[in-house]
Design an enzyme around this catalytic site. Structure first.
Site, short mmCIF file in Angstrom:
data_model
loop_
_atom_site.label_atom_id
_atom_site.label_comp_id
_atom_site.label_asym_id
_atom_site.label_seq_id
_atom_site.Cartn_x
_atom_site.Cartn_y
_atom_site.Cartn_z
N GLY A 10 31.68 -10.54 19.59
CA GLY A 10 31.87 -11.59 19.22
C GLY A 10 30.71 -13.06 18.76
N PHE A 11 30.89 -14.12 18.68
CA PHE A 11 30.36 -14.75 18.60
C PHE A 11 29.05 -14.82 19.30
CE2 PHE A 11 28.85 -19.28 16.66
CZ PHE A 11 28.04 -18.98 16.15
N ILE A 12 29.76 -15.35 20.25
CA ILE A 12 29.02 -15.79 21.53
C ILE A 12 28.53 -15.00 22.21
CG2 ILE A 12 28.87 -17.29 23.54
CD1 ILE A 12 30.78 -19.36 21.69
N TYR A 151 46.73 -21.82 22.80
CA TYR A 151 44.93 -21.55 23.28
C TYR A 151 44.92 -22.09 24.23
CZ TYR A 151 40.01 -21.48 22.75
OH TYR A 151 38.90 -21.23 22.91
N LYS A 155 43.71 -20.39 28.26
CA LYS A 155 41.92 -20.98 29.04
C LYS A 155 42.43 -21.87 30.00
CE LYS A 155 39.12 -19.06 26.65
NZ LYS A 155 37.74 -18.16 26.86
#
Length: 321
Positions: A10-12, A151, A155
Protein backbone atom coordinates in the site's frame (compact mmCIF):
# COMPACT_ATOMS: atom_id res chain seq x y z
CA UNK A 1 15.33 -4.30 14.41
CA UNK A 2 13.19 -7.04 12.86
CA UNK A 3 9.87 -5.44 11.93
CA UNK A 4 6.65 -6.76 10.43
CA UNK A 5 4.91 -4.23 8.17
CA UNK A 6 1.42 -5.18 7.06
CA UNK A 7 -0.01 -3.56 3.95
CA UNK A 8 3.54 -3.18 2.63
CA UNK A 9 2.39 -2.76 -0.99
CA UNK A 10 0.00 0.00 0.00
CA UNK A 11 0.96 3.64 -0.32
CA UNK A 12 2.06 4.37 3.25
CA UNK A 13 3.15 0.81 4.05
CA UNK A 14 5.50 0.90 1.06
CA UNK A 15 7.15 4.15 2.06
CA UNK A 16 7.46 3.09 5.73
CA UNK A 17 9.03 -0.22 4.66
CA UNK A 18 11.40 1.51 2.26
CA UNK A 19 12.66 3.95 4.91
CA UNK A 20 13.11 1.12 7.44
CA UNK A 21 15.17 -0.83 4.91
CA UNK A 22 17.28 2.24 4.12
CA UNK A 23 17.97 2.57 7.85
CA UNK A 24 19.27 -1.02 7.91
CA UNK A 25 16.35 -2.82 9.54
CA UNK A 26 15.05 -6.26 8.59
CA UNK A 27 11.52 -5.95 7.19
CA UNK A 28 8.97 -8.69 6.66
CA UNK A 29 6.11 -7.39 4.56
CA UNK A 30 2.58 -8.73 4.25
CA UNK A 31 -0.02 -7.67 1.70
CA UNK A 32 -3.00 -9.38 0.11
CA UNK A 33 -2.61 -7.35 -3.12
CA UNK A 34 -6.38 -6.88 -3.37
CA UNK A 35 -7.98 -5.05 -6.27
CA UNK A 36 -9.59 -2.19 -4.32
CA UNK A 37 -7.64 -0.07 -6.79
CA UNK A 38 -5.48 -0.87 -9.81
CA UNK A 39 -3.05 -3.55 -8.64
CA UNK A 40 -0.30 -2.28 -10.96
CA UNK A 41 0.44 0.46 -8.45
CA UNK A 42 0.88 -2.13 -5.70
CA UNK A 43 3.12 -4.21 -7.93
CA UNK A 44 5.24 -1.12 -8.69
CA UNK A 45 5.75 -0.45 -4.97
CA UNK A 46 6.39 -4.10 -4.17
CA UNK A 47 9.07 -4.45 -6.85
CA UNK A 48 10.77 -1.39 -5.35
CA UNK A 49 10.90 -3.12 -1.95
CA UNK A 50 12.09 -6.44 -3.36
CA UNK A 51 15.26 -4.72 -4.56
CA UNK A 52 16.39 -4.62 -0.91
CA UNK A 53 18.15 -7.73 0.42
CA UNK A 54 16.68 -7.30 3.92
CA UNK A 55 13.08 -7.48 2.69
CA UNK A 56 10.94 -10.62 2.76
CA UNK A 57 7.42 -10.69 1.35
CA UNK A 58 4.39 -12.87 2.12
CA UNK A 59 1.16 -12.53 0.20
CA UNK A 60 -1.75 -13.00 2.53
CA UNK A 61 -4.52 -11.35 4.49
CA UNK A 62 -4.45 -10.11 8.10
CA UNK A 63 -7.99 -11.44 8.41
CA UNK A 64 -6.50 -14.94 8.13
CA UNK A 65 -5.24 -15.82 11.62
CA UNK A 66 -3.75 -19.16 10.55
CA UNK A 67 -1.70 -17.48 7.81
CA UNK A 68 -0.50 -14.78 10.19
CA UNK A 69 0.53 -17.26 12.84
CA UNK A 70 2.69 -19.06 10.30
CA UNK A 71 4.62 -15.83 9.76
CA UNK A 72 4.95 -15.08 13.49
CA UNK A 73 6.33 -18.58 14.09
CA UNK A 74 9.18 -17.98 11.63
CA UNK A 75 10.45 -14.70 13.07
CA UNK A 76 11.10 -12.97 16.35
CA UNK A 77 9.70 -9.50 15.70
CA UNK A 78 10.71 -6.42 17.64
CA UNK A 79 7.66 -4.54 16.41
CA UNK A 80 4.59 -4.69 14.19
CA UNK A 81 3.50 -1.70 12.10
CA UNK A 82 -0.07 -2.28 10.95
CA UNK A 83 -0.63 -0.36 7.72
CA UNK A 84 -2.99 -2.95 6.25
CA UNK A 85 -6.45 -1.44 5.98
CA UNK A 86 -9.45 -0.84 3.83
CA UNK A 87 -9.37 2.91 3.29
CA UNK A 88 -11.76 5.44 1.80
CA UNK A 89 -14.80 7.09 3.34
CA UNK A 90 -17.23 6.78 0.43
CA UNK A 91 -16.26 3.21 -0.46
CA UNK A 92 -16.96 2.15 3.13
CA UNK A 93 -20.63 3.01 2.66
CA UNK A 94 -20.83 0.55 -0.23
CA UNK A 95 -19.27 -2.42 1.59
CA UNK A 96 -19.00 -1.74 5.34
CA UNK A 97 -18.45 -5.41 6.18
CA UNK A 98 -14.96 -5.69 4.68
CA UNK A 99 -13.91 -2.53 6.52
CA UNK A 100 -14.63 -4.19 9.84
CA UNK A 101 -13.17 -7.59 8.98
CA UNK A 102 -9.92 -5.98 7.83
CA UNK A 103 -9.55 -2.91 10.02
CA UNK A 104 -11.00 -4.26 13.27
CA UNK A 105 -10.71 -8.06 13.13
CA UNK A 106 -7.37 -7.91 11.30
CA UNK A 107 -5.96 -5.62 13.99
CA UNK A 108 -7.28 -7.97 16.69
CA UNK A 109 -5.54 -10.92 14.99
CA UNK A 110 -2.22 -9.07 14.99
CA UNK A 111 -2.54 -7.96 18.61
CA UNK A 112 -3.38 -11.49 19.75
CA UNK A 113 -0.28 -12.82 18.00
CA UNK A 114 1.86 -10.02 19.47
CA UNK A 115 0.65 -11.17 22.88
CA UNK A 116 1.24 -14.86 22.17
CA UNK A 117 4.69 -14.39 20.60
CA UNK A 118 6.03 -11.68 22.89
CA UNK A 119 6.18 -8.80 20.39
CA UNK A 120 6.63 -5.70 22.58
CA UNK A 121 5.68 -2.88 20.19
CA UNK A 122 2.64 -2.23 18.01
CA UNK A 123 2.14 0.80 15.75
CA UNK A 124 -1.38 1.26 14.41
CA UNK A 125 -2.16 3.46 11.42
CA UNK A 126 -5.35 5.42 12.05
CA UNK A 127 -7.13 8.38 10.53
CA UNK A 128 -8.14 12.02 10.87
CA UNK A 129 -11.61 10.95 9.71
CA UNK A 130 -12.38 10.27 13.37
CA UNK A 131 -12.44 13.99 14.13
CA UNK A 132 -15.69 14.75 12.29
CA UNK A 133 -17.67 17.43 14.09
CA UNK A 134 -14.84 18.35 16.48
CA UNK A 135 -13.34 21.84 16.88
CA UNK A 136 -10.15 22.58 14.96
CA UNK A 137 -7.24 22.25 15.13
CA UNK A 138 -7.86 18.62 16.01
CA UNK A 139 -6.20 17.46 19.24
CA UNK A 140 -5.74 13.83 20.20
CA UNK A 141 -7.76 14.16 23.43
CA UNK A 142 -10.98 15.17 21.64
CA UNK A 143 -13.88 12.75 22.30
CA UNK A 144 -14.03 11.04 18.90
CA UNK A 145 -17.00 8.86 19.76
CA UNK A 146 -19.30 9.73 16.85
CA UNK A 147 -17.68 8.50 13.61
CA UNK A 148 -19.76 9.37 10.54
CA UNK A 149 -18.59 6.63 8.17
CA UNK A 150 -18.03 2.86 8.50
CA UNK A 151 -14.37 3.53 7.67
CA UNK A 152 -13.95 5.88 10.63
CA UNK A 153 -15.93 3.53 12.88
CA UNK A 154 -13.72 0.58 11.95
CA UNK A 155 -10.56 2.59 12.71
CA UNK A 156 -12.00 3.67 16.06
CA UNK A 157 -12.65 -0.02 16.80
CA UNK A 158 -9.01 -0.82 16.02
CA UNK A 159 -7.78 1.94 18.34
CA UNK A 160 -9.98 0.68 21.17
CA UNK A 161 -8.89 -2.97 20.93
CA UNK A 162 -5.26 -1.82 20.77
CA UNK A 163 -5.75 -0.02 24.07
CA UNK A 164 -7.30 -3.17 25.56
CA UNK A 165 -4.21 -5.22 24.66
CA UNK A 166 -1.95 -2.52 26.04
CA UNK A 167 -3.88 -2.48 29.33
CA UNK A 168 -4.20 -6.25 29.73
CA UNK A 169 -0.91 -7.49 28.32
CA UNK A 170 1.49 -4.54 28.41
CA UNK A 171 1.96 -4.20 24.65
CA UNK A 172 3.43 -0.78 23.91
CA UNK A 173 1.10 0.91 21.41
CA UNK A 174 1.47 4.01 19.24
CA UNK A 175 -1.63 5.02 17.30
CA UNK A 176 -0.74 7.45 14.51
CA UNK A 177 -3.63 9.39 13.01
CA UNK A 178 -2.80 10.40 9.45
CA UNK A 179 -4.03 13.54 7.72
CA UNK A 180 -4.64 13.36 3.92
CA UNK A 181 -1.43 11.72 2.75
CA UNK A 182 -0.26 12.35 -0.82
CA UNK A 183 2.86 11.95 -2.93
CA UNK A 184 4.45 9.81 -5.67
CA UNK A 185 2.86 6.37 -6.15
CA UNK A 186 -0.14 7.46 -4.11
CA UNK A 187 -3.61 5.99 -4.02
CA UNK A 188 -5.67 6.57 -7.17
CA UNK A 189 -8.86 7.06 -5.16
CA UNK A 190 -7.34 10.15 -3.51
CA UNK A 191 -7.86 13.64 -4.92
CA UNK A 192 -4.23 14.55 -5.70
CA UNK A 193 -3.64 11.43 -7.81
CA UNK A 194 -6.96 11.76 -9.61
CA UNK A 195 -6.57 15.48 -10.29
CA UNK A 196 -3.09 15.11 -11.76
CA UNK A 197 -4.13 12.23 -13.98
CA UNK A 198 -7.29 13.96 -15.19
CA UNK A 199 -5.44 17.20 -15.96
CA UNK A 200 -2.71 15.35 -17.85
CA UNK A 201 -5.40 13.50 -19.83
CA UNK A 202 -7.31 16.70 -20.55
CA UNK A 203 -10.37 15.36 -18.74
CA UNK A 204 -12.57 17.38 -16.36
CA UNK A 205 -11.89 17.14 -12.62
CA UNK A 206 -14.72 15.82 -10.46
CA UNK A 207 -14.80 18.04 -7.36
CA UNK A 208 -17.23 17.17 -4.58
CA UNK A 209 -18.50 20.52 -3.34
CA UNK A 210 -17.25 23.89 -4.55
CA UNK A 211 -13.53 23.29 -3.89
CA UNK A 212 -13.50 25.47 -0.77
CA UNK A 213 -13.19 22.47 1.54
CA UNK A 214 -9.73 22.22 3.08
CA UNK A 215 -7.43 19.37 4.03
CA UNK A 216 -4.24 19.11 6.02
CA UNK A 217 -2.35 17.61 3.07
CA UNK A 218 0.73 15.77 4.35
CA UNK A 219 3.58 14.52 2.17
CA UNK A 220 4.27 10.78 2.23
CA UNK A 221 7.92 11.00 3.32
CA UNK A 222 6.97 13.08 6.35
CA UNK A 223 4.28 10.56 7.29
CA UNK A 224 6.67 7.61 6.98
CA UNK A 225 9.28 9.35 9.11
CA UNK A 226 6.76 10.07 11.86
CA UNK A 227 5.50 6.49 11.80
CA UNK A 228 9.00 5.10 12.26
CA UNK A 229 9.72 7.55 15.08
CA UNK A 230 6.59 6.20 16.78
CA UNK A 231 8.38 2.85 17.25
CA UNK A 232 9.92 4.26 20.44
CA UNK A 233 8.46 3.05 23.79
CA UNK A 234 5.53 5.29 24.71
CA UNK A 235 3.08 3.15 26.67
CA UNK A 236 -0.18 3.89 24.85
CA UNK A 237 -0.31 7.12 22.87
CA UNK A 238 -2.44 8.55 20.07
CA UNK A 239 -0.42 10.95 17.92
CA UNK A 240 -1.50 13.17 15.03
CA UNK A 241 0.73 13.20 11.97
CA UNK A 242 -0.33 16.10 9.77
CA UNK A 243 1.04 19.13 8.02
CA UNK A 244 -0.52 21.54 10.57
CA UNK A 245 -1.45 23.87 7.69
CA UNK A 246 -4.76 23.25 5.90
CA UNK A 247 -5.10 24.09 2.20
CA UNK A 248 -8.22 24.38 0.07
CA UNK A 249 -8.78 21.91 -2.75
CA UNK A 250 -8.86 24.85 -5.15
CA UNK A 251 -5.29 25.74 -4.09
CA UNK A 252 -4.11 22.19 -4.76
CA UNK A 253 -5.69 22.31 -8.21
CA UNK A 254 -3.90 25.59 -8.88
CA UNK A 255 -0.53 24.05 -8.00
CA UNK A 256 -1.20 21.05 -10.22
CA UNK A 257 -2.04 23.41 -13.08
CA UNK A 258 1.20 25.28 -12.43
CA UNK A 259 3.45 22.19 -12.50
CA UNK A 260 1.70 20.37 -15.34
CA UNK A 261 1.37 23.52 -17.42
CA UNK A 262 -2.25 22.64 -18.14
CA UNK A 263 -5.56 24.28 -17.26
CA UNK A 264 -8.10 22.24 -15.32
CA UNK A 265 -11.73 21.85 -16.33
CA UNK A 266 -13.90 21.53 -13.22
CA UNK A 267 -17.11 19.55 -12.82
CA UNK A 268 -18.66 20.10 -9.40
CA UNK A 269 -20.50 17.28 -7.68
CA UNK A 270 -22.67 17.32 -4.59
CA UNK A 271 -20.67 17.29 -1.35
CA UNK A 272 -20.94 13.92 0.40
CA UNK A 273 -22.38 13.96 3.93
CA UNK A 274 -19.81 11.37 5.11
CA UNK A 275 -16.92 13.66 4.16
CA UNK A 276 -15.34 16.30 6.39
CA UNK A 277 -15.50 19.95 5.34
CA UNK A 278 -12.04 20.57 6.76
CA UNK A 279 -9.17 18.90 8.62
CA UNK A 280 -6.39 20.51 10.61
CA UNK A 281 -3.93 18.62 12.80
CA UNK A 282 -2.59 19.93 16.07
CA UNK A 283 0.87 18.30 16.04
CA UNK A 284 2.11 19.54 19.42
CA UNK A 285 2.19 15.98 20.73
CA UNK A 286 4.20 14.68 17.77
CA UNK A 287 6.74 17.45 18.30
CA UNK A 288 7.04 16.73 22.03
CA UNK A 289 7.02 12.90 21.99
CA UNK A 290 8.68 12.16 18.64
CA UNK A 291 10.62 15.35 17.87
CA UNK A 292 8.73 15.24 14.57
CA UNK A 293 7.36 17.91 12.33
CA UNK A 294 6.66 17.97 8.59
CA UNK A 295 9.42 19.20 6.30
CA UNK A 296 7.86 19.20 2.82
CA UNK A 297 5.64 22.12 1.84
CA UNK A 298 2.51 21.59 -0.22
CA UNK A 299 4.10 23.35 -3.19
CA UNK A 300 7.21 21.15 -3.07
CA UNK A 301 5.16 17.99 -2.50
CA UNK A 302 2.87 18.64 -5.46
CA UNK A 303 5.89 19.43 -7.66
CA UNK A 304 7.54 16.10 -6.72
CA UNK A 305 4.30 14.22 -7.35
CA UNK A 306 3.75 15.79 -10.76
CA UNK A 307 7.38 15.03 -11.67
CA UNK A 308 6.83 11.38 -10.74
CA UNK A 309 3.72 11.29 -12.94
CA UNK A 310 5.64 12.68 -15.88
CA UNK A 311 8.47 10.15 -15.43
CA UNK A 312 6.05 7.22 -15.21
CA UNK A 313 3.33 8.38 -17.57
CA UNK A 314 4.06 5.54 -20.01
CA UNK A 315 2.24 3.16 -17.65
CA UNK A 316 0.31 5.52 -15.38
CA UNK A 317 -1.82 6.66 -18.31
CA UNK A 318 -3.41 3.20 -18.29
CA UNK A 319 -4.18 3.14 -14.55
CA UNK A 320 -7.92 2.91 -13.92
CA UNK A 321 -9.52 5.35 -11.50
Amino acid sequence: MHILVTGCAGFIGWCVSKKLLEEGHQVVGIDNLNDYYDVRLKEYRLEDLKAHKNFTFYQGDIENLEFLEGVFKKYSFDAVINEAARAGVRASLENPFVYFTTNALGTLNLLELCKNYGVPKFVLASTSSLYAGQPMPFKEDLPVNTPISPYAASKKSAEVIAYTYHYLYGIDVSVVRYFTVYGPAGRPDMSVFRFIKWIMEGKPLEVFGDGSQSRDFTYIDDIAEGTILALKPLGYEIINLGNNQPHKLSEVIGLIEQFTGKTAKIENREFHKADLKATWADITKAKELLSWQPKVSLEEGIRRTVDWFKENWHWLKDIKL
